[in-house]
Design a protein around this motif. Structure first.
Motif, mmCIF file in Angstrom:
data_model
loop_
_atom_site.group_PDB
_atom_site.id
_atom_site.type_symbol
_atom_site.label_atom_id
_atom_site.label_comp_id
_atom_site.label_asym_id
_atom_site.label_seq_id
_atom_site.Cartn_x
_atom_site.Cartn_y
_atom_site.Cartn_z
ATOM 1 N N UNK A 104 30.471 36.320 36.391
ATOM 2 C CA UNK A 104 30.043 37.670 36.048
ATOM 3 C C UNK A 104 30.869 38.186 34.876
ATOM 4 N N UNK A 105 30.343 39.229 34.208
ATOM 5 C CA UNK A 105 31.037 39.779 33.051
ATOM 6 C C UNK A 105 31.729 41.086 33.411
ATOM 7 N N UNK A 106 32.992 41.158 33.082
ATOM 8 C CA UNK A 106 33.761 42.387 33.278
ATOM 9 C C UNK A 106 34.261 42.845 31.915
ATOM 10 N N UNK A 107 34.544 44.128 31.788
ATOM 11 C CA UNK A 107 35.011 44.618 30.498
ATOM 12 C C UNK A 107 36.073 45.690 30.680
ATOM 13 N N UNK A 108 36.873 45.831 29.653
ATOM 14 C CA UNK A 108 37.892 46.872 29.620
ATOM 15 C C UNK A 108 37.774 47.631 28.298
#
Length: 211
Positions: A19-23
């Motif tokens: 899955x893609x996570x972002x900050x």
């Protein structure tokens, strides 16, 4: 010699366990109201001083709320882009979807101009590379099967065709149109000419090589 300038991404996207996570990389420290001025106001320092402090506290609160609101807007806009452009993140430019500022605005529940401001001069670092946030917003061209193709996707196909053409007999814009139509992309010769020029590619006559 001039100094090399580097783009610092405002958003960092990583793939973690499928899955893609972002900050959000805004480097803005948490802002708070100084307790010194709060205490000063509570003790009372005369009408003029109290009025001055109140105005400064109101300005500080407005600034804090504005920064938090911009950060929240950028977070929501990025969240939608990642959801919509999942195929691009997984498979590359050929799978980028047509997307408008209005579509994201409707999903987030804000005005289109707010999305435009949030995306302005922002960069996203993804596993596919570094892109300006507005890269993910692109118009659409219809397909034979009813599927829309992003303009960026079409330009990618066009670039590939031009890289493989025979230098002695480069494709005319009409031939490029026919090849694109054969791929199921319904596009006119006029649009092909427009995209070719936008890509900085000269006409077939100027591309012809005899050596």
């Amino acid at each position: 010699a001039g100094e090399t300038s580097y783009i610092v991404p405002d958003i960092i996207v990583e793939k973690v366990e499928g899955d893609y996570i972002f900050t959000i990389n805004d480097n803005i420290p948490s802002l708070t109201i100084s307790s010194f001025y709060k205490n000063l106001l509570a003790r009372g320092c005369g009408e003029n001083v109290n009025s001055f402090i109140k105005k400064r506290l109101e300005s500080a609160m407005w600034l804090i709320k504005s920064i938090e609101q911009r950060r929240l807007t950028l977070y929501k806009v990025t969240e939608q882009i990642i959801k919509i452009q999942r195929d691009f993140l997984d498979k590359g430019i050929r799978h980028i979807k047509p997307l408008t500022l209005k579509e994201v605005a409707d999903r987030v529940g804000i005005h289109e101009s707010t999305v435009s401001r949030a995306a302005m001069n922002k960069y996203m670092q993804t596993p596919r590379g570094l892109y300006p946030l507005k890269f993910f917003f692109s118009g659409a061209i219809g397909g034979a099967s009813g599927k829309d193709h992003s303009v960026l996707c079409i330009k990618s196909y066009l670039k590939e065709l031009l890289e493989k053409e025979e230098p002695r007999s480069p494709y005319s814009d009409q031939q490029l149109t026919n090849l694109m139509n054969n791929k199921g992309i319904e596009i006119s010769r006029r649009t092909i000419t427009k995209y070719r020029k936008e890509m900085g590619i000269p006409s077939s006559f100027k591309r012809r090589r005899f050596d």
